[in-house]
Design an enzyme around this catalytic site. Structure first.
Site, PDB file in Angstrom:
ATOM      1  CG  HIS A 284      -1.881  -1.087   1.284  1.00 53.82           C
ATOM      2  ND1 HIS A 284      -1.840  -2.103   2.206  1.00 53.82           N
ATOM      3  CD2 HIS A 284      -2.945  -1.338   0.493  1.00 53.82           C
ATOM      4  CE1 HIS A 284      -2.836  -2.941   1.976  1.00 53.82           C
ATOM      5  NE2 HIS A 284      -3.528  -2.501   0.938  1.00 53.82           N
TER       6      HIS A 284
ATOM      7  CG  ASP B 127       1.792  -1.481   3.391  1.00 56.22           C
ATOM      8  OD1 ASP B 127       1.436  -1.396   4.578  1.00 56.22           O
ATOM      9  OD2 ASP B 127       1.140  -2.090   2.515  1.00 56.22           O
TER      10      ASP B 127
HETATM   11  C1  XLS Z   1      -9.048  -6.616   1.257  1.00 55.36           C
HETATM   12  C2  XLS Z   1      -8.121  -6.627   0.150  1.00 55.36           C
HETATM   13  C3  XLS Z   1      -6.813  -5.900   0.393  1.00 55.36           C
HETATM   14  C4  XLS Z   1      -6.197  -5.585  -0.931  1.00 55.36           C
HETATM   15  C5  XLS Z   1      -5.107  -4.608  -0.948  1.00 55.36           C
HETATM   16  O1  XLS Z   1     -10.041  -7.298   1.308  1.00 55.36           O
HETATM   17  O2  XLS Z   1      -7.876  -7.942  -0.265  1.00 55.36           O
HETATM   18  O3  XLS Z   1      -5.980  -6.644   1.210  1.00 55.36           O
HETATM   19  O4  XLS Z   1      -5.738  -6.767  -1.522  1.00 55.36           O
HETATM   20  O5  XLS Z   1      -5.539  -3.339  -0.715  1.00 55.36           O
END
Ligand code: XLS
Ligand code: MG
Length: 345
Positions: free
Chosen positions: A50, A53
């Site tokens: 992210h 992150d």
């Molecule tokens: C949540 C999502 C999240 C995304 C990334 O349900 O899977 O983890 O993969 O933002």
């Protein structure tokens, strides 16, 4: 065609601390450096990010500061020989995204969401990836009448267009999910994501990410979602995991709830040549809350292990015998053949 080998990734959030809506974390957080070391040790090739992150508390930092931190992170990744697979703007934490990010009813909030996404693109480019993932967490409604869904489609297109115009090289992968945190999300399936792509200024740069649990939550078979996305050449990333029916988003280890559904996903990837253009297999899995610190990485290690075993199962499946059974419309025998193949000798 020569059989190819797969490349794997996960995100720092996949080494999570066990909090759920009913209780606090049960493991103390680990540093990013520790997570990177573990990723390497487990034999993974890339990390998903992210934007925050990559740069914690990104909203509070100047562009120069963001650039400096990303430069340092890039160096760390280079030193470790780990690639950045994608960067996703976290559009669901800030108070300005309470009522949605791109689809908020408040124009100032929508503006924030777009600005934040453009910054995410800068981070991605500096980390050496052209892939932006959009999990549209809060684009939907709790109360249907609170938003105009027709208008919201325009807002979504506007936001994606702003991103495409900002950088001519990036590709956007939409990660659909039907619910949670919203009651109803606006882009619940791969079909919705790819249909929206057609409304944007450059549809060929808008694709998708398929997450197994999300497909199951909408009542679809993830293998069919893979085949559908790949028939458009638009499956650019993958979040494999598992989900036991229509419950909260479980993010179980790959194959944990339904081995046959997992097998069929691997088969779909194999028949479409997923990974041949450099795409990674990501595991968006979480440790169970009960996990002890010393077993903290098992869900990642196990998901990869199961995946690789299922690749072998897919490659040793007796396709010729299956074709004969299909020709005879003997689906009962085909069903049993699959079961026995998975059970092994
Ligand atoms: C949540 C999502 C999240 C995304 C990334 O349900 O899977 O983890 O993969 O933002
Ligand atoms: Mg995901």
């Amino acid at each position: 065609m020569a059989k190819h080998t797969y490349k794997f990734c996960f995100g720092p959030w996949n080494i999570s601390e066990g909090q759920d809506p009913y209780g606090p974390p049960v493991r103390s957080p680990q540093s990013f450096d520790w997570k990177l070391k573990q990723l390497k040790r487990l034999g993974f090739d890339a990390m998903m990010f992210h934007d925050d992150d990559a740069v914690p508390e990104i909203d509070t930092k100047s562009d120069a500061q963001v650039r400096k931190e990303v430069r340092e992170l890039r160096q760390k990744l280079n030193d470790a020989g780990v690639a950045a697979e994608m960067v996703a703007p976290r559009l669901w934490f800030d108070p300005r995204t309470i009522d949605g990010a791109f689809t908020s009813n408040d124009p100032q909030c929508r503006k924030y969401a777009i600005q934040r996404s453009l910054r995410c693109i800068d981070v991605a480019r500096q980390l050496g990836t052209d892939l932006i993932v959009l999990w549209l967490a809060r684009e939907g409604s709790y109360i249907r009448e609170s938003k105009n869904a027709r208008q919201c489609m325009d807002y979504l297109v506007e936001a994606v267009d702003a991103m495409l115009a900002y950088d001519k090289k990036i590709r956007i992968s939409i990660e659909p999910k039907p619910n949670e945190p919203m009651d109803q999300a606006y882009l619940p399936t791969i079909g919705h994501a790819l249909a929206l792509a057609q409304l944007t200024r450059d549809p060929k740069r808008v694709g998708c990410v398929m997450e197994s649990a999300h497909a199951i939550l909408v009542g679809l078979d993830p293998a069919d979602e893979i085949d559908f996305a790949m028939s458009f050449g638009k499956l650019w990333s993958l979040h494999l995991n598992d989900q036991n029916g229509l419950k909260f988003d479980q993010d179980k280890p790959f194959g944990s709830a339904n081995l046959r559904v997992a097998f069929n996903q691997v088969r779909a990837l194999e028949r479409n040549g997923y990974g041949r253009k450099g795409e990674y297999v990501g595991f968006d899995v979480h440790p169970f809350r009960t996990t002890k610190v010393e077993h903290w990485l098992a869900h990642l290690e196990n998901s990869r292990r199961t995946f690789l075993k299922l690749v072998q199962k897919a490659r040793t499946f007796n396709e010729k015998q299956a074709r004969t059974l299909i020709k005879n419309r003997d689906y009962a025998a085909l069903d049993q053949m699959v079961i026995e193949h998975l059970l092994g000798k």
